[in-house]
Design a protein around this motif. Structure first.
Motif, PDB file in Angstrom:
ATOM      1  N   HIS A 296       0.841  -1.198   0.000  1.00  0.00           N
ATOM      2  CA  HIS A 296       0.000   0.000   0.000  1.00  0.00           C
ATOM      3  C   HIS A 296       0.875   1.246   0.000  1.00  0.00           C
ATOM      4  O   HIS A 296       1.628   1.485   0.953  1.00  0.00           O
ATOM      5  N   ILE A 297       0.750   2.019  -1.067  1.00  0.00           N
ATOM      6  CA  ILE A 297       1.618   3.176  -1.268  1.00  0.00           C
ATOM      7  C   ILE A 297       0.775   4.411  -1.609  1.00  0.00           C
ATOM      8  O   ILE A 297      -0.174   4.337  -2.401  1.00  0.00           O
ATOM      9  N   LEU A 298       1.136   5.549  -1.028  1.00  0.00           N
ATOM     10  CA  LEU A 298       0.665   6.849  -1.503  1.00  0.00           C
ATOM     11  C   LEU A 298       1.823   7.478  -2.257  1.00  0.00           C
ATOM     12  O   LEU A 298       2.906   7.675  -1.685  1.00  0.00           O
ATOM     13  N   THR A 299       1.633   7.753  -3.544  1.00  0.00           N
ATOM     14  CA  THR A 299       2.707   8.368  -4.329  1.00  0.00           C
ATOM     15  C   THR A 299       2.570   9.886  -4.277  1.00  0.00           C
ATOM     16  O   THR A 299       1.468  10.430  -4.263  1.00  0.00           O
ATOM     17  N   LEU A 300       3.692  10.556  -4.253  1.00  0.00           N
ATOM     18  CA  LEU A 300       3.755  12.019  -4.250  1.00  0.00           C
ATOM     19  C   LEU A 300       4.773  12.442  -5.298  1.00  0.00           C
ATOM     20  O   LEU A 300       5.974  12.317  -5.096  1.00  0.00           O
ATOM     21  N   ASP A 301       4.272  12.898  -6.420  1.00  0.00           N
ATOM     22  CA  ASP A 301       5.121  13.277  -7.561  1.00  0.00           C
ATOM     23  C   ASP A 301       5.091  14.793  -7.684  1.00  0.00           C
ATOM     24  O   ASP A 301       4.080  15.370  -8.097  1.00  0.00           O
ATOM     25  N   ILE A 302       6.167  15.437  -7.302  1.00  0.00           N
ATOM     26  CA  ILE A 302       6.230  16.900  -7.348  1.00  0.00           C
ATOM     27  C   ILE A 302       7.305  17.346  -8.327  1.00  0.00           C
ATOM     28  O   ILE A 302       8.463  16.942  -8.233  1.00  0.00           O
ATOM     29  N   GLY A 303       6.914  18.178  -9.266  1.00  0.00           N
ATOM     30  CA  GLY A 303       7.843  18.794 -10.198  1.00  0.00           C
ATOM     31  C   GLY A 303       7.959  20.276  -9.903  1.00  0.00           C
ATOM     32  O   GLY A 303       7.777  20.718  -8.772  1.00  0.00           O
ATOM     33  N   SER A 447     -10.322   9.661   1.199  1.00  0.00           N
ATOM     34  CA  SER A 447     -11.732   9.513   1.579  1.00  0.00           C
ATOM     35  C   SER A 447     -12.520   8.818   0.480  1.00  0.00           C
ATOM     36  O   SER A 447     -13.367   7.952   0.754  1.00  0.00           O
ATOM     37  N   ARG A 448     -12.244   9.198  -0.764  1.00  0.00           N
ATOM     38  CA  ARG A 448     -12.946   8.558  -1.885  1.00  0.00           C
ATOM     39  C   ARG A 448     -12.628   7.068  -1.947  1.00  0.00           C
ATOM     40  O   ARG A 448     -13.477   6.246  -2.296  1.00  0.00           O
ATOM     41  N   ALA A 449     -11.380   6.719  -1.646  1.00  0.00           N
ATOM     42  CA  ALA A 449     -10.962   5.317  -1.717  1.00  0.00           C
ATOM     43  C   ALA A 449     -11.303   4.553  -0.441  1.00  0.00           C
ATOM     44  O   ALA A 449     -11.243   3.321  -0.424  1.00  0.00           O
ATOM     45  N   GLY A 450     -11.670   5.261   0.628  1.00  0.00           N
ATOM     46  CA  GLY A 450     -12.008   4.605   1.881  1.00  0.00           C
ATOM     47  C   GLY A 450     -10.826   3.927   2.551  1.00  0.00           C
ATOM     48  O   GLY A 450     -10.953   2.808   3.062  1.00  0.00           O
ATOM     49  N   VAL A 451      -9.664   4.602   2.550  1.00  0.00           N
ATOM     50  CA  VAL A 451      -8.464   4.003   3.135  1.00  0.00           C
ATOM     51  C   VAL A 451      -7.946   4.864   4.280  1.00  0.00           C
ATOM     52  O   VAL A 451      -8.222   6.071   4.352  1.00  0.00           O
ATOM     53  N   ASP A 452      -7.206   4.247   5.179  1.00  0.00           N
ATOM     54  CA  ASP A 452      -6.542   4.928   6.288  1.00  0.00           C
ATOM     55  C   ASP A 452      -5.068   5.075   5.920  1.00  0.00           C
ATOM     56  O   ASP A 452      -4.336   4.083   5.831  1.00  0.00           O
ATOM     57  N   LEU A 453      -4.630   6.312   5.687  1.00  0.00           N
ATOM     58  CA  LEU A 453      -3.263   6.529   5.207  1.00  0.00           C
ATOM     59  C   LEU A 453      -2.210   6.159   6.248  1.00  0.00           C
ATOM     60  O   LEU A 453      -1.027   6.034   5.902  1.00  0.00           O
ATOM     61  N   ARG A 454      -2.599   5.975   7.493  1.00  0.00           N
ATOM     62  CA  ARG A 454      -1.621   5.528   8.485  1.00  0.00           C
ATOM     63  C   ARG A 454      -1.147   4.107   8.193  1.00  0.00           C
ATOM     64  O   ARG A 454      -0.109   3.672   8.715  1.00  0.00           O
TER      65      ARG A 454
END
Length: 491
Positions: A296-303, A447-454
């Motif tokens: 389970h990954i949250l990606t953060l792509d910043i340019g 919230s849309r995906a219904g997941v707990d980012l922790r």
């Protein structure tokens, strides 16, 4: 691993290179794989907005100089670009007109009769990409089964074209009822436009994305036309530059759904590549996550211009329709990515009410953040990072940039005086605003995906992802952050 060389790509005892390029608003990132040895090389070059493709030549020259790459040995050239999405986020697209059925002129304003945030008293809809006085109703009607009730009034079309031209339109979008069933009305109108105004480009909704429901078809066609001149011009320049450099491999583009298409298709199907670079980043991050044993990954792509977020669940990227491109929904199947106008080059300013704002305008590469020493004077997120002490201790961009903390401090100080703070306080406030903007968008995604980012791991990449990733992870109480060795070329 040996690889058979294609004609014109070298012989079996020569190198065979595969090149991936990610072109953003500030930097262009190269990743080159020499297939025989498995050697990987990467580098970063500042973009050249006034001369699209020049940065590509610079990168190829550096690869030749540092790695011995021969252009004729390039067997595959694939790239993703944020040209399209940055055009929408910064609202720098072309002026358009829309032709639709008489009586349906308000189709994009009405949309689905939903506010972006139904719980906010201050919520408002974004200004549309086509002004109301540039929308023309044409007498014409098809039944739902495709049978004709009334043929298009071509005199009304000609009159609408004249008004559109007088108002400065560079292109026209044609979207009629039930054109997903049959395109006869849209084709007839587009032919009339081509006859009376051949200098205008035309896109029909049935050509771009022929799906049921006129709002979805119309907005998708509008996005396609809005970015078309920039994307087409960019791709044309790209092809010319590659050929002039001796690269004969066809230029392939990554699509919003993670696939690829050729440049000719990309010039017309611009909307298919709006999430080009961002989708590629998620696909690359999913591969890295599987290698790292993370599900389970949250990606953060910043340019330099935007920040893009996506969820990888059980090791797989998520797909869907209706992804937001800036403030507008994209109704084509794509990797689920949310984007906002916050990046390393995002400009900080103080509005008329004295409130500190960050983005969506970006300093880009020309002139760039003040700390780059390229003539930029406006305060950016990167300048704030330098003033806070996070940057400026070593060279950046593989040795091509040296951060000037003095210039960053001067820029931040000018902004700090407007809000009655010290330079350090203002710099920290800029970072706080940027992180809070990201927090809001990521919270919506979760919230849309219904997941707990922790329960998720953050994977920041892109030039600015690792720079700001830990701050965002702290806000969500995420226990782990994984950084790729070459974050700029994950895509």
């Amino acid at each position: 691993m040996d690889s058979a060389a294609a004609p014109g790509k070298g012989t079996s005892d020569q190198q065979d290179w595969k090149i991936g390029v990610d072109i953003g608003g500030t930097f262009i990132d190269f990743c080159a794989l020499e297939t025989r040895s498995g050697r990987v090389a990467s580098l970063k070059v500042l973009t050249t907005p006034d001369d699209p493709g020049a940065e590509l030549m610079t990168g190829l020259s550096l690869l030749a100089e540092r790695e011995g790459l021969e252009p004729a040995a390039v067997s595959r050239f694939v790239h993703g670009t944020t040209v399209g999405i940055n055009t929408v986020i910064q609202r720098r697209g072309v002026s358009l007109a829309l032709m639709t059925n008489a009586g349906f002129e308000d189709v994009i304003e009405l949309a689905r009769l939903r506010m972006p945030d139904v719980y906010s008293l201050f919520c408002s809809r974004p200004d549309q990409l086509i002004a109301r006085d540039m929308i023309f109703g044409i007498p014409a009607r098809l039944r739902a089964d495709g049978s004709e009730v009334e043929a298009p009034d071509l005199e009304a079309v000609a009159a609408a074209v004249a008004k559109a031209k007088a108002n400065g339109a560079a292109g026209i979008i044609v979207s009629f009822l039930h054109s997903w069933r049959t395109d006869i009305h849209e084709v007839a109108v587009s032919r009339e436009i081509a006859r009376v105004a051949p200098e205008l480009f035309v896109f029909t909704s049935s050509e771009v994305w022929p799906v049921i429901r006129e709002y979805e078809r119309t907005t998708t066609a509008i996005l396609n036309g809005y970015v078309h001149p920039r994307v087409s011009g960019y791709l044309t320049a790209l092809e010319e530059k590659l050929l002039s450099r001796g690269v004969t491999a066809p230029a392939l583009l990554t699509k919003s759904n993670g696939g690829v298409m050729n440049a000719d298709e990309g010039k017309r199907s611009c909307v298919q590549m709006l999430l080009s670079g961002t989708a590629s980043g998620v696909i690359g991050a999913a591969w890295l996550a599987r290698r790292a044993g993370e599900k389970h990954i949250l990606t953060l792509d910043i340019g330099g211009t935007s920040a893009d977020f996506a969820l990888i669940i059980d090791g797989e990227p998520q797909f869907g329709t209706g992804e937001l491109v800036g403030e507008f929904p994209l109704h084509i199947p794509s990797v689920s990515v949310s984007s906002i106008g916050i990046g390393g080059g995002s400009i900080a300013s103080v509005d008329a009410q004295g409130v500190l704002r960050v983005g969506p305008e970006s300093a880009g590469s020309t002139p760039g953040p003040a700390c780059y020493g390229r003539g930029g004077e406006q305060t950016t997120v990167t300048d704030a990072m330098a003033v806070c002490g996070w940057l400026g201790h070593s060279q950046m961009a593989y040795g091509q940039l040296q951060i000037d903390v003095g210039l960053a401090r001067a820029a931040v100080t000018r902004l700090a005086e407007k809000i009655g703070r010290t330079a350090e306080e203002a710099a920290q406030a800029i970072l706080d605003v940027a992180i809070s903007e990201m927090f809001v968008e990521v919270e919506k995604l979760a919230s849309r995906a219904g997941v707990d980012l922790r329960e998720f791991t953050l994977m920041p990449f892109g030039g600015g992802g690792p720079m700001l990733g830990a701050f965002l992870a702290r806000e969500f109480r995420m226990a782990k952050v994984i950084g790729a060795p070459r974050p700029g070329v994950v895509s």
